[in-house]
Design a protein around this motif. Structure first.
Motif, PDB file in Angstrom:
ATOM      1  N   ALA A  14      23.233  39.802 -10.486  1.00 14.97           N
ATOM      2  CA  ALA A  14      23.655  38.654 -11.444  1.00 14.97           C
ATOM      3  C   ALA A  14      24.006  39.736 -12.975  1.00 14.97           C
ATOM      4  N   ARG A  16      27.456  39.300 -13.056  1.00 13.80           N
ATOM      5  CA  ARG A  16      28.418  38.424 -13.408  1.00 13.80           C
ATOM      6  C   ARG A  16      28.090  36.789 -12.439  1.00 13.80           C
ATOM      7  N   ILE A  18      27.907  32.639 -11.436  1.00 12.95           N
ATOM      8  CA  ILE A  18      26.250  32.265 -11.624  1.00 12.95           C
ATOM      9  C   ILE A  18      24.744  33.170 -11.366  1.00 12.95           C
ATOM     10  N   GLY A  19      25.485  34.401 -10.991  1.00 11.25           N
ATOM     11  CA  GLY A  19      23.518  34.632 -11.258  1.00 11.25           C
ATOM     12  C   GLY A  19      23.092  35.177 -12.751  1.00 11.25           C
ATOM     13  N   ARG A  38      25.470  45.805  -7.232  1.00 13.78           N
ATOM     14  CA  ARG A  38      25.284  47.389  -5.986  1.00 13.78           C
ATOM     15  C   ARG A  38      25.952  48.649  -8.233  1.00 13.78           C
ATOM     16  N   ASN A  39      25.978  47.200  -9.005  1.00 11.33           N
ATOM     17  CA  ASN A  39      27.595  48.738  -9.785  1.00 11.33           C
ATOM     18  C   ASN A  39      25.858  49.369 -11.191  1.00 11.33           C
ATOM     19  N   ASP A  42      27.389  47.549 -14.817  1.00  8.54           N
ATOM     20  CA  ASP A  42      27.008  46.800 -14.918  1.00  8.54           C
ATOM     21  C   ASP A  42      25.948  45.972 -15.234  1.00  8.54           C
ATOM     22  N   ALA A  90      22.076  37.474  -4.474  1.00 13.15           N
ATOM     23  CA  ALA A  90      23.336  37.563  -3.658  1.00 13.15           C
ATOM     24  C   ALA A  90      24.218  37.287  -3.034  1.00 13.15           C
ATOM     25  N   ILE A 112      25.061  41.536   3.982  1.00 10.90           N
ATOM     26  CA  ILE A 112      24.349  40.817   2.473  1.00 10.90           C
ATOM     27  C   ILE A 112      23.577  39.621   1.960  1.00 10.90           C
ATOM     28  N   SER A 141      22.300  29.277  -0.879  1.00  8.88           N
ATOM     29  CA  SER A 141      22.897  28.575   0.264  1.00  8.88           C
ATOM     30  C   SER A 141      23.939  28.352  -0.554  1.00  8.88           C
ATOM     31  N   SER A 142      24.480  27.442   0.101  1.00  7.63           N
ATOM     32  CA  SER A 142      26.623  26.664   0.008  1.00  7.63           C
ATOM     33  C   SER A 142      26.531  25.309   0.219  1.00  7.63           C
ATOM     34  N   TYR A 155      31.379  33.714   6.623  1.00 10.59           N
ATOM     35  CA  TYR A 155      30.336  33.379   5.143  1.00 10.59           C
ATOM     36  C   TYR A 155      29.847  31.872   5.967  1.00 10.59           C
ATOM     37  N   LYS A 159      25.399  31.099   5.295  1.00 11.28           N
ATOM     38  CA  LYS A 159      25.078  30.213   4.920  1.00 11.28           C
ATOM     39  C   LYS A 159      24.129  29.239   5.315  1.00 11.28           C
ATOM     40  N   GLY A 186      28.842  24.145  -4.312  1.00  5.66           N
ATOM     41  CA  GLY A 186      30.206  23.371  -4.150  1.00  5.66           C
ATOM     42  C   GLY A 186      31.323  24.096  -4.728  1.00  5.66           C
ATOM     43  N   ILE A 188      32.820  26.482  -7.433  1.00  7.66           N
ATOM     44  CA  ILE A 188      32.016  26.915  -8.454  1.00  7.66           C
ATOM     45  C   ILE A 188      32.782  28.135  -9.079  1.00  7.66           C
ATOM     46  N   LEU A 192      33.463  35.303  -8.209  1.00  4.21           N
ATOM     47  CA  LEU A 192      34.192  35.366  -6.255  1.00  4.21           C
ATOM     48  C   LEU A 192      34.920  35.072  -5.417  1.00  4.21           C
TER      49      LEU A 192
HETATM   50  P1  NDP Z   1      30.168  37.095  -7.696  1.00  2.04           P
HETATM   51  O1  NDP Z   1      31.487  38.038  -7.201  1.00  2.04           O
HETATM   52  O2  NDP Z   1      31.067  36.129  -8.949  1.00  2.04           O
HETATM   53  O3  NDP Z   1      28.752  37.533  -8.352  1.00  2.04           O
HETATM   54  C1  NDP Z   1      28.430  38.025  -7.584  1.00  2.04           C
HETATM   55  C2  NDP Z   1      26.637  39.164  -7.969  1.00  2.04           C
HETATM   56  O4  NDP Z   1      26.043  39.844  -6.887  1.00  2.04           O
HETATM   57  C3  NDP Z   1      27.739  40.124  -8.365  1.00  2.04           C
HETATM   58  O5  NDP Z   1      26.770  40.398  -9.667  1.00  2.04           O
HETATM   59  C4  NDP Z   1      27.498  41.066  -7.514  1.00  2.04           C
HETATM   60  O6  NDP Z   1      27.548  43.238  -8.699  1.00  2.04           O
HETATM   61  C5  NDP Z   1      26.380  40.632  -6.920  1.00  2.04           C
HETATM   62  N1  NDP Z   1      26.591  41.713  -5.243  1.00  2.04           N
HETATM   63  C6  NDP Z   1      27.366  41.498  -4.647  1.00  2.04           C
HETATM   64  N2  NDP Z   1      26.838  41.980  -3.249  1.00  2.04           N
HETATM   65  C7  NDP Z   1      25.669  42.207  -3.664  1.00  2.04           C
HETATM   66  C8  NDP Z   1      24.643  43.635  -2.890  1.00  2.04           C
HETATM   67  N3  NDP Z   1      24.732  43.710  -1.266  1.00  2.04           N
HETATM   68  N4  NDP Z   1      23.439  43.403  -3.275  1.00  2.04           N
HETATM   69  C9  NDP Z   1      23.091  42.913  -4.982  1.00  2.04           C
HETATM   70  N5  NDP Z   1      24.209  42.643  -5.974  1.00  2.04           N
HETATM   71  C10 NDP Z   1      25.227  42.373  -4.579  1.00  2.04           C
HETATM   72  O7  NDP Z   1      30.131  35.784  -7.163  1.00  2.04           O
HETATM   73  P2  NDP Z   1      29.248  33.633  -7.389  1.00  2.04           P
HETATM   74  O8  NDP Z   1      27.968  33.764  -8.262  1.00  2.04           O
HETATM   75  O9  NDP Z   1      30.605  33.239  -7.420  1.00  2.04           O
HETATM   76  O10 NDP Z   1      28.043  34.065  -6.481  1.00  2.04           O
HETATM   77  C11 NDP Z   1      26.706  34.137  -6.569  1.00  2.04           C
HETATM   78  C12 NDP Z   1      26.437  33.366  -5.114  1.00  2.04           C
HETATM   79  O11 NDP Z   1      26.574  31.975  -4.909  1.00  2.04           O
HETATM   80  C13 NDP Z   1      27.073  34.524  -4.454  1.00  2.04           C
HETATM   81  O12 NDP Z   1      26.239  34.557  -2.581  1.00  2.04           O
HETATM   82  C14 NDP Z   1      27.568  33.113  -3.295  1.00  2.04           C
HETATM   83  O13 NDP Z   1      27.896  32.873  -1.570  1.00  2.04           O
HETATM   84  C15 NDP Z   1      27.075  32.075  -3.887  1.00  2.04           C
HETATM   85  N6  NDP Z   1      27.988  30.375  -3.483  1.00  2.04           N
HETATM   86  C16 NDP Z   1      29.468  30.656  -4.515  1.00  2.04           C
HETATM   87  C17 NDP Z   1      30.023  29.117  -4.964  1.00  2.04           C
HETATM   88  C18 NDP Z   1      31.263  29.613  -6.108  1.00  2.04           C
HETATM   89  O14 NDP Z   1      31.874  28.664  -5.174  1.00  2.04           O
HETATM   90  N7  NDP Z   1      31.284  30.623  -6.609  1.00  2.04           N
HETATM   91  C19 NDP Z   1      29.639  28.234  -3.826  1.00  2.04           C
HETATM   92  C20 NDP Z   1      28.665  27.927  -3.096  1.00  2.04           C
HETATM   93  C21 NDP Z   1      27.888  29.740  -3.270  1.00  2.04           C
HETATM   94  P3  NDP Z   1      28.299  43.730  -7.410  1.00  2.04           P
HETATM   95  O15 NDP Z   1      29.217  43.507  -6.937  1.00  2.04           O
HETATM   96  O16 NDP Z   1      27.682  45.109  -8.532  1.00  2.04           O
HETATM   97  O17 NDP Z   1      26.680  44.142  -6.472  1.00  2.04           O
END
Ligand code: NDP
Length: 250
Positions: A14, A16, A18-19, A38-39, A42, A90, A112, A141-142, A155, A159, A186, A188, A192
């Motif tokens: 969360a 950046r 969607i989270g 993880r960071n 952040d 995540a 993950i 999911s997705s 991936y 999902k 879909g 977004i 990512l």
């Molecule tokens: P972002 O890369 O923008 O954000 C991902 C977030 O997850 C970051 O806060 C990142 O922080 C954290 N994260 C990644 N790996 C881990 C880990 N191992 N443990 C804890 N935190 C973690 O991704 P989105 O917001 O785009 O995606 C969020 C979710 O939505 C994902 O599951 C993605 O598969 C899903 N999704 C996204 C879509 C899209 O089009 N964007 C479409 C459908 C699904 P850090 O790197 O510091 O860990």
């Protein structure tokens, strides 16, 4: 939405995308949030920003690491006085042809997106069952869990797995008053995929594939998460809500 005021919400991934939008949405609904990523820097920065909008806590955690997950859930339980809602968000993605996927990318995506999702959900659900007050879990999911998009075999597999994990959890946890649903976004636009695609690709994608004529916003998914976690979805469990601007409709 009904029933979110004062609730304790754990949101993974969360800092950046969607989270982060989801944390903001739950604060707007009057809930209290605990975030992770993880960071650590952040997480600290995000918690500081969110704290201007409501009650926010956080901790660094890699959801693929069992010790991190145990520490995360213990800290969230303590800070929130119990986790009422889990947003299991995540996830990571690589875009690469099936024939070229290295084993490390396969393993990391599984660790993950699927194993991490399972571990966080199991730890939180055990606490919910012990408290005996029910709860709501929403797994990410997705549309890639519903259709196999080329160049995302690892991936897509996670999902699709998330959907059957969701349905199985929904059936097993229903007697405890715990609802479990999934969201299937879909396209977004978030960090990512911002790095994966140029503007020409995005415009072509919208024109050819998305009937509503735009990419999704993180806030579109945050609204779906909030709805499925709220009392407005009190009779919904085991469902997968697609948020894709009509992409899979035909
Ligand atoms: P972002 O890369 O923008 O954000 C991902 C977030 O997850 C970051 O806060 C990142 O922080 C954290 N994260 C990644 N790996 C881990 C880990 N191992 N443990 C804890 N935190 C973690 O991704 P989105 O917001 O785009 O995606 C969020 C979710 O939505 C994902 O599951 C993605 O598969 C899903 N999704 C996204 C879509 C899209 O089009 N964007 C479409 C459908 C699904 P850090 O790197 O510091 O860990």
């Amino acid at each position: 939405m009904r029933g979110l005021e004062g609730k304790g919400v754990l949101i993974t991934g969360a800092t950046r995308g969607i989270g982060l939008a989801t944390a903001v949405r739950f604060l707007q609904e009057g809930a209290r949030v605990f975030i992770c990523a993880r960071n650590a820097d952040d997480v600290a920065r995000t918690v500081a920003e969110l704290s201007g909008q409501g009650v926010a806590h956080g901790q660094a955690c890699d959801v693929s690491q069992p010790r991190d997950v145990a520490a995360l859930v213990a800290a969230a339980e303590a800070a929130l006085g119990g986790v009422d809602i889990l947003i299991n968000n995540a996830g990571i993605a690589w875009q690469e042809p099936f024939l070229d996927i290295p084993l490390e990318h396969w393993d990391a995506t599984m660790a993950i997106n699927l194993r991490g999702m399972f571990m966080v959900a199991q730890a939180v659900a055990r606490q919910m069952v012990a408290r005996g007050q029910g709860g709501a879990i929403v797994n990410m999911s997705s549309t890639n869990g519903l259709e196999g998009e080329p160049q995302y075999a690892h991936y897509n597999a996670t999902k699709g797995g998330a959907l059957l994990l969701t349905r199985t959890m929904a059936v097993e946890l229903a007697p405890h008053g715990i609802r479990v649903n999934a969201v299937c976004p879909g396209y977004i636009l978030t960090p990512l995929n911002e790095g994966l695609h140029d503007q020409a690709f995005i415009e072509h994608y919208i024109r050819d594939l998305i009937p509503l004529g735009r990419t999704g916003r993180p806030e579109d998914v945050a609204a779906a998460y909030a709805f499925l976690a709220s009392d407005d979805a009190a009779f919904i469990t085991g469902a997968a809500l697609t948020i894709d601007g009509g992409q899979l409709a035909g």
